[in-house]
Design an enzyme around this catalytic site. Structure first.
Site, short mmCIF file in Angstrom:
data_model
loop_
_atom_site.label_atom_id
_atom_site.label_comp_id
_atom_site.label_asym_id
_atom_site.label_seq_id
_atom_site.Cartn_x
_atom_site.Cartn_y
_atom_site.Cartn_z
N GLN A 78 84.43 93.46 14.24
CA GLN A 78 83.23 94.28 14.36
C GLN A 78 83.47 95.43 15.34
OE1 GLN A 78 79.60 92.12 14.94
NE2 GLN A 78 78.37 93.96 14.70
N PHE A 79 83.92 96.55 14.78
CA PHE A 79 84.21 97.72 15.62
C PHE A 79 82.96 98.26 16.29
CE2 PHE A 79 82.95 99.76 11.70
CZ PHE A 79 82.35 100.95 12.09
N THR A 80 81.78 97.96 15.76
CA THR A 80 80.54 98.49 16.35
C THR A 80 80.27 97.94 17.74
OG1 THR A 80 79.17 96.83 15.26
CG2 THR A 80 79.50 98.92 14.08
#
Length: 151
Positions: A78-80
């Site tokens: 999850q790059f967010t």
């Protein structure tokens, strides 16, 4: 690296309507990889995560870890988690690692965690649109950041 841990009773991840991973009681881990992350961040987190005492003992206190409970783990990229709203309301993801850097670290993290736990770790598909369902247990949600270990 930044990890958001959710204690769950069960969790399922689907891609294009098909289940690609599922777990029973354990931890759902959302993993973000930052541009400046290295193998030392990975090693620290792989060592820390199985020992996090977030499962209740017989007295109802959070004194037990994954190893003691036999809990399962699902890791979702999850790059967010490295999104920034510092300059307004539209997130910037400049701190998140590019896929060329993130994929090998993510895969190594999953492999080492699986070895440490002595069982497979469920995953989604890196970069795919995923539908994740979870039945939270508690709820208990914790954040671990390898660059801010006091978090």
């Amino acid at each position: 690296m930044r990890a958001v841990l959710q204690r769950v009773k069960k969790s399922v991840v689907k891609v294009e309507g098909k289940s690609v991973g599922s777990i029973g009681k354990g931890l759902l881990v959302f993993l973000g990889i930052e541009r400046i992350d290295t193998n030392s961040d990975l090693e620290w987190l792989v060592d820390k995560l199985p020992r996090v005492r977030c499962f209740e003992d017989d007295a109802g206190r959070m004194n037990r870890n994954l190893e003691e409970t036999g809990g399962e783990v699902m890791v979702i990229s999850q790059f967010t988690l490295f999104g920034s709203l510092r300059k307004g309301t539209r997130p910037s993801f400049n701190r998140a690692a590019d896929p060329e850097q993130a994929i090998p670290l993510y895969e190594e993290f999953v492999e080492r965690l699986s070895t440490t736990l002595g069982k497979p770790v469920a995953t989604g598909i890196f970069g795919a649109e995923m539908e994740i369902s979870a039945v939270n247990d508690g709820p208990v949600t914790l954040v671990i950041d390898t660059k801010n270990r006091d978090f």
